[in-house]
Write an enzyme that holds these catalytic residues in place. Structure first.
Site, PDB file in Angstrom:
ATOM      1  N   ASP A   1      -1.810   6.684  16.951  1.00  0.00           N
ATOM      2  CA  ASP A   1      -1.853   5.313  16.019  1.00  0.00           C
ATOM      3  C   ASP A   1      -2.520   4.283  16.263  1.00  0.00           C
ATOM      4  O   ASP A   1      -4.264   4.015  15.877  1.00  0.00           O
ATOM      5  CB  ASP A   1      -0.828   5.274  15.197  1.00  0.00           C
ATOM      6  CG  ASP A   1      -1.463   5.098  13.687  1.00  0.00           C
ATOM      7  OD1 ASP A   1      -2.616   5.383  12.688  1.00  0.00           O
ATOM      8  OD2 ASP A   1      -1.323   3.657  13.370  1.00  0.00           O
TER       9      ASP A   1
ATOM     10  N   SER B   1       8.927 -11.852  -4.402  1.00  0.00           N
ATOM     11  CA  SER B   1       8.196 -11.329  -4.237  1.00  0.00           C
ATOM     12  C   SER B   1       7.470 -11.135  -5.272  1.00  0.00           C
ATOM     13  O   SER B   1       7.802 -10.828  -6.431  1.00  0.00           O
ATOM     14  CB  SER B   1       8.420 -10.052  -3.484  1.00  0.00           C
ATOM     15  OG  SER B   1       7.746  -8.979  -3.544  1.00  0.00           O
TER      16      SER B   1
ATOM     17  N   SER C   1       0.652  -1.063   0.332  1.00  0.00           N
ATOM     18  CA  SER C   1       0.703  -0.237  -0.043  1.00  0.00           C
ATOM     19  C   SER C   1       1.206   1.397  -0.308  1.00  0.00           C
ATOM     20  O   SER C   1       0.509   2.376  -0.938  1.00  0.00           O
ATOM     21  CB  SER C   1      -0.623  -0.236   1.270  1.00  0.00           C
ATOM     22  OG  SER C   1      -1.444   1.019   1.126  1.00  0.00           O
TER      23      SER C   1
ATOM     24  N   HIS D   1       5.205   4.822  10.263  1.00  0.00           N
ATOM     25  CA  HIS D   1       4.938   4.175  11.322  1.00  0.00           C
ATOM     26  C   HIS D   1       6.024   4.337  12.020  1.00  0.00           C
ATOM     27  O   HIS D   1       6.873   3.500  12.151  1.00  0.00           O
ATOM     28  CB  HIS D   1       3.549   3.169  10.994  1.00  0.00           C
ATOM     29  CG  HIS D   1       2.788   2.945  12.365  1.00  0.00           C
ATOM     30  ND1 HIS D   1       2.336   3.284  13.157  1.00  0.00           N
ATOM     31  CD2 HIS D   1       2.581   1.479  12.558  1.00  0.00           C
ATOM     32  CE1 HIS D   1       1.981   3.503  14.078  1.00  0.00           C
ATOM     33  NE2 HIS D   1       2.073   1.853  13.943  1.00  0.00           N
TER      34      HIS D   1
ATOM     35  N   SER E   1       5.886  -9.031  -5.623  1.00  0.00           N
ATOM     36  CA  SER E   1       4.947  -7.462  -5.925  1.00  0.00           C
ATOM     37  C   SER E   1       6.681  -7.347  -7.217  1.00  0.00           C
ATOM     38  O   SER E   1       6.051  -5.355  -7.574  1.00  0.00           O
ATOM     39  CB  SER E   1       5.324  -6.417  -4.564  1.00  0.00           C
ATOM     40  OG  SER E   1       4.947  -7.386  -3.659  1.00  0.00           O
TER      41      SER E   1
ATOM     42  N   GLU F   1     -29.999  -0.730   9.882  1.00  0.00           N
ATOM     43  CA  GLU F   1     -29.862   0.163  10.723  1.00  0.00           C
ATOM     44  C   GLU F   1     -28.251   0.531  11.859  1.00  0.00           C
ATOM     45  O   GLU F   1     -28.499   2.056  11.403  1.00  0.00           O
ATOM     46  CB  GLU F   1     -30.725  -0.084  12.441  1.00  0.00           C
ATOM     47  CG  GLU F   1     -31.265   1.013  12.984  1.00  0.00           C
ATOM     48  CD  GLU F   1     -31.758   3.052  12.325  1.00  0.00           C
ATOM     49  OE1 GLU F   1     -32.115   2.239  11.531  1.00  0.00           O
ATOM     50  OE2 GLU F   1     -31.096   3.385  12.485  1.00  0.00           O
TER      51      GLU F   1
END
Ligand code: NAD
Ligand code: MG
Length: 333
Positions: free
Chosen positions: A188, A48, A24, A105, A50, A224
């Site tokens: 966080d 990987s 991300s 982070h 990715s 609801e």
């Protein structure tokens, strides 16, 4: 008012940036930096999945070790729970003297799971948005807000370097809010345990359960307590409490104002303080890291219990979302 930076000197990023991980945040940082004219390499583990995506996007892909070698900045953008292993095995042995280490982070630094040696700047640039928004908005000429922090200023220039990175990924177009690793990490964790995740999903589930137990149709309870939540959140997001209360009916507003404080009373607030306390003392991180190192047995149990608790609301939700075509729209299961 907080300190918000809106500029930086991109020329400070004259060396290579190694972006470790292409998920991300990783894909957004790598592509935005590249399009800002920065020399980027994506570091991925062997095999990987990715790698193909990154190469198709025109990025240089290397092993993590090769990307780290010679890099001015190493951005750790793989998942938080794998960062320590990736650091120990692939990054620490290959880090150039004086290279800066960047996080999105603060978890692993603040709770000392990763402790970069002296002599390296340790900085944070954390977009306050999912990576896909970070990329989309950059491409459109806009940006996402971000946080900036310095854990260690070894070079004497760590903040300026972080701001340059913030310019490169487009956050400086909106603003980089100055914080610390402690503040970013603790707030966080609190948000995702007590309010955004944790609190709100548990309240939705409890409301749903109470209606169903009382004999109301689960479909009614779902609309609801869950579906309409988005509408209320949108109003809060757009115009705050005043706009939300203006937009709902007077009956809803009366119910909100008279019953809300009974739902979230002092006892709930005290438990929120307790949860914050566990974060601040490091007890939460200790529990999380220990489970991680043991192969996540507690996590597996918690997931199973969560699935069981949510079985009914999930069953109904799936059917109703399929009717509305929402699942196809969002590309979720
Ligand atoms: P992610 O889960 O999307 O990252 C996955 C990527 O990391 C994979 O595509 C792969 O390239 C790599 N990866 C996965 N497992 C790996 C392993 N075992 N070894 C090496 N590489 C591996 O991660 P993310 O959500 O982008 O988070 C990255 C960092 O950004 C984290 O520190 C996170 O807290 C922070 N962050 C995330 C968001 C967000 O919206 N997702 C927002 C702000 C900050
Ligand atoms: Mg968060």
């Amino acid at each position: 008012m907080a300190t918000i930076y809106r500029e930086g000197d991109l020329d400070l990023l004259s060396g290579k940036v190694a972006v470790i991980g292409y998920g991300s945040q990783g894909h957004a940082h790598a592509l935005n930096l590249r399009d800002s004219g920065v020399d980027v390499q994506v570091g991925l583990r062997e095999g990987s999945p990715s790698a193909e995506k990154a190469e198709e996007a025109g990025l240089e892909v290397r092993s993590i070790a090769d990307a780290v070698r010679g890099a001015q900045v190493v951005a750790l953008l793989c998942p938080d729970h794998v960062q320590k292993e990736v650091w120990d095995e692939h990054i620490a042995p290959n880090l150039e003297p004086g290279a800066a280490v960047l996080f999105a982070h603060g978890l692993n630094i603040h709770f000392e799971r990763i402790a970069p040696p002296e002599g390296h700047d340790v900085i944070m640039v954390a977009p306050k948005a999912p990576g896909h928004r970070v990329r989309e908005l950059y491409v459109s000429g806009a940006g996402t807000p971000g946080l900036v922090a310095v854990h260690r200023d070894a070079s004497g220039n760590a903040l300026a370097l972080a701001l340059a990175y913030g310019v490169g990924i487009g956050c400086a177009r909106v603003g980089l809010l100055a914080t610390t690793f402690a503040e970013e990490t603790e707030s966080d964790l609190f948000g995702e345990q007590a309010v955004l995740c944790g609190g709100v999903p548990a309240l939705v589930q409890a409301g749903f359960d109470v209606l169903v137990e009382a004999g109301y149709q689960p479909e009614i309870a779902y609309y609801e307590c869950l579906n309409e939540l988005k509408l209320i959140v949108d109003l809060l997001y757009q115009g705050g409490y005043e706009y939300m209360r203006y937009s709902v009916s007077d009956v809803a507003e009366y119910g909100d104002l008279s019953r809300g404080p009974r739902v979230v009373d002092d006892a709930v607030k005290q438990r929120l303080r307790d949860i914050l306390g566990e974060i601040q003392t490091g007890a939460f991180a200790e529990e999380l890291f220990a489970d991680d190192e043991a192969g996540r047995p507690k996590f597996a149990e918690l997931r199973k219990a969560g699935e069981e608790r949510a079985a009914e609301i999930e069953r109904v939700g799936k059917e109703l979302r399929a009717l509305a075509g929402v699942e196809g729209l969002l590309g979720v299961r």
